[in-house]
Design a protein around this motif. Structure first.
Motif, short mmCIF file in Angstrom:
data_model
loop_
_atom_site.label_atom_id
_atom_site.label_comp_id
_atom_site.label_asym_id
_atom_site.label_seq_id
_atom_site.Cartn_x
_atom_site.Cartn_y
_atom_site.Cartn_z
N TYR A 15 1.28 -1.44 0.59
CA TYR A 15 -0.07 -0.10 0.35
C TYR A 15 0.88 1.35 -0.24
CZ TYR A 15 -3.92 -2.75 0.75
OH TYR A 15 -5.44 -3.54 0.88
N LEU A 16 2.07 1.26 0.87
CA LEU A 16 2.57 2.61 0.71
C LEU A 16 3.56 2.61 -0.67
CD1 LEU A 16 4.41 4.64 2.43
CD2 LEU A 16 5.39 2.80 3.30
N LYS A 17 3.23 1.51 -1.42
CA LYS A 17 4.40 2.06 -2.81
C LYS A 17 3.55 2.30 -3.91
CE LYS A 17 5.68 -2.89 -2.56
NZ LYS A 17 6.90 -3.88 -3.00
N ALA A 18 1.58 1.77 -3.44
CA ALA A 18 1.54 2.19 -4.44
C ALA A 18 0.92 4.24 -3.89
CB ALA A 18 -0.79 1.29 -3.95
N ILE A 19 0.93 4.63 -3.07
CA ILE A 19 0.94 5.77 -2.17
C ILE A 19 2.13 6.93 -2.46
CG2 ILE A 19 1.03 7.07 -0.57
CD1 ILE A 19 -0.28 5.13 1.05
N PHE A 28 -2.04 8.24 20.18
CA PHE A 28 -0.86 8.81 20.60
C PHE A 28 -0.07 8.37 18.64
CE2 PHE A 28 -0.69 7.10 24.59
CZ PHE A 28 -0.43 7.54 25.36
N ILE A 29 -0.52 7.84 17.92
CA ILE A 29 0.04 7.64 16.67
C ILE A 29 -0.79 8.78 15.72
CG2 ILE A 29 -0.56 6.39 14.43
CD1 ILE A 29 1.55 4.91 16.19
N SER A 30 -2.06 9.03 16.17
CA SER A 30 -2.48 10.14 15.69
C SER A 30 -2.00 11.78 15.57
CB SER A 30 -3.92 10.52 16.51
OG SER A 30 -4.64 10.63 17.61
N LEU A 31 -1.03 11.81 16.86
CA LEU A 31 -0.12 12.69 17.82
C LEU A 31 0.96 13.49 16.81
CD1 LEU A 31 -0.17 12.81 21.01
CD2 LEU A 31 -1.31 14.45 20.08
N LEU A 32 1.51 12.12 15.60
CA LEU A 32 1.98 12.16 14.41
C LEU A 32 1.20 13.25 13.78
CD1 LEU A 32 3.56 8.48 13.87
CD2 LEU A 32 4.42 10.30 15.26
N ILE A 33 0.96 13.96 13.90
CA ILE A 33 0.26 15.14 12.14
C ILE A 33 0.47 16.21 12.85
CG2 ILE A 33 -1.98 15.74 13.92
CD1 ILE A 33 -1.54 15.25 9.84
N ILE A 34 1.41 16.53 14.51
CA ILE A 34 1.59 17.43 14.74
C ILE A 34 3.26 18.07 13.73
CG2 ILE A 34 2.90 18.95 16.35
CD1 ILE A 34 0.21 17.86 17.85
N PRO A 35 4.19 17.35 14.08
CA PRO A 35 5.56 17.14 13.16
C PRO A 35 5.22 16.87 12.04
CG PRO A 35 5.49 14.52 15.15
CD PRO A 35 3.92 15.42 14.96
N LEU A 36 4.44 16.12 11.54
CA LEU A 36 4.34 15.98 10.02
C LEU A 36 3.79 17.18 9.50
CD1 LEU A 36 3.65 14.09 7.58
CD2 LEU A 36 1.41 14.39 8.02
N ALA A 69 12.80 15.06 4.68
CA ALA A 69 11.81 13.94 3.96
C ALA A 69 12.06 12.91 4.82
CB ALA A 69 13.16 13.34 2.80
N ILE A 70 12.45 12.70 5.85
CA ILE A 70 12.69 11.12 6.25
C ILE A 70 11.36 11.25 7.54
CG2 ILE A 70 14.01 10.43 8.71
CD1 ILE A 70 16.99 11.07 6.33
N THR A 71 10.78 13.01 8.03
CA THR A 71 10.02 12.66 9.25
C THR A 71 8.97 12.26 8.55
OG1 THR A 71 11.51 14.97 10.10
CG2 THR A 71 9.12 14.51 10.50
N ILE A 72 8.78 12.78 7.48
CA ILE A 72 7.41 13.40 6.76
C ILE A 72 7.19 11.42 6.04
CG2 ILE A 72 6.29 13.81 4.49
CD1 ILE A 72 7.58 16.51 4.06
N SER A 73 8.69 11.06 5.44
CA SER A 73 7.60 9.39 4.73
C SER A 73 8.28 8.47 6.10
CB SER A 73 9.84 9.36 4.36
OG SER A 73 9.77 9.78 3.00
N PHE A 74 8.67 8.76 7.50
CA PHE A 74 8.85 8.24 8.65
C PHE A 74 7.45 7.79 9.27
CE2 PHE A 74 9.61 6.94 12.61
CZ PHE A 74 9.93 5.62 12.90
N ILE A 75 7.16 9.22 9.44
CA ILE A 75 5.48 9.55 9.53
C ILE A 75 4.22 8.51 8.76
CG2 ILE A 75 3.35 10.71 10.57
CD1 ILE A 75 5.39 12.46 11.38
N LEU A 76 4.75 8.29 7.62
CA LEU A 76 3.60 8.03 6.39
C LEU A 76 3.83 6.27 6.82
CD1 LEU A 76 2.37 8.67 4.22
CD2 LEU A 76 3.28 8.24 2.76
N MET A 77 5.39 6.37 6.94
CA MET A 77 5.20 4.69 6.85
C MET A 77 4.65 4.05 8.08
SD MET A 77 8.97 3.67 6.17
CE MET A 77 9.29 2.12 6.13
#
Length: 252
Positions: free
Chosen positions: A10-14, A193-201, A232-240
């Motif tokens: 799914y991540l590759k499709a995104i 807690f996972i949803s809080l990742l939207i802040i650093p995103l 780049a790393i922050t956005i990619s990791f949070i998306l993962m």
């Protein structure tokens, strides 16, 4: 036999969808945001899926799964280009053979996407040569090498060597994530807690926007290389993490 990680599919499709979206007319003015992380994400995924092998097996895999398809597709596109125009473009062939994608993309934009494969080949060769080096040390050195490489403005990006060094940290970071099960550890956190990742995103997107335009193929990283890597790393990791969490909840 390893269990298939469907969240990676799914991540590759995104990531593929983002590449397509990034090459369409930018009527929504979102290309700047996509370019901040879509290619780093591909390299991180590649690194995540990378498995060290014996030298002979790795060479065979690189040749059969990367080099031969790269040559076949590239030469095929050149042949089609020359056939459609009823002329032989020596500059295009030369640019392809020496990996000068500044020239290749200028002449035949349809060939631009395969730069990714050439860089992957280079990265796999580098790891083959440095397979005895500690991963964390190699990751640290790669950030320094990438930062230095993009400053060499007077040196041509032949065989995409500067782009390779720029992208190497992403591949190694992906391998580091896999080796240390970082996404699996975060997966155990509560959904709240996972949803809080939207802040650093959001902070990462804001910082990336302020840092300027990014085009990895041409070693353009904005104004600051540290911000480029961090964003780049922050956005990619949070998306993962989010993709794995959503897929795990849906499939279980």
């Amino acid at each position: 036999m390893r269990e298939r990680k469907y969240w990676i599919d799914y991540l590759k499709a995104i990531a593929i969808y983002l590449v397509i979206l990034g090459h369409l007319p930018d009527e929504l003015h979102i290309k700047w945001g996509i370019y901040l992380f879509h290619m780093p994400l591909f390299f991180i995924i590649s690194g995540y899926l990378y498995k060290p092998r014996k030298v002979k097996d790795e060479i065979k895999k690189v040749i059969t799964q990367l080099f031969l398809p790269y040559m076949f597709y590239g030469l095929g596109l050149i042949g089609l280009y020359c056939f459609m125009r009823n002329t032989f473009n020596i500059s295009l062939l030369e640019g392809f053979l020496i990996g000068d994608y500044l020239k290749v993309c200028e002449i035949h934009p349809a060939m631009c996407p395969i730069w990714f494969v050439l860089v992957l080949i280079n990265i796999r060769i580098i790891l083959l040569l440095l397979n005895k080096v500690n991963l964390l040390l190699l990751l640290s050195i790669s950030f320094i090498a990438g930062s230095i490489a993009v400053k060499l403005v007077n040196i041509q990006n032949i065989l995409m060597f500067k782009t390779t060094l720029l992208c190497l940290p992403f591949f190694l970071f992906g391998h580091f994530i896999s080796k240390n099960n970082l996404t699996n550890k975060l997966l155990k956190m509560r959904t709240e807690f996972i949803s809080l990742l939207i802040i650093p995103l959001l902070i990462a997107f804001y910082a990336g926007h302020k840092n300027g335009n990014v085009a990895i193929i041409f070693c353009l990283y904005g104004y600051n290389i540290i911000i480029f890597y961090t964003v780049a790393i922050t956005i990619s990791f949070i998306l993962m993490v989010i993709t794995q969490k959503v897929c795990t909840n849906l499939l279980n």
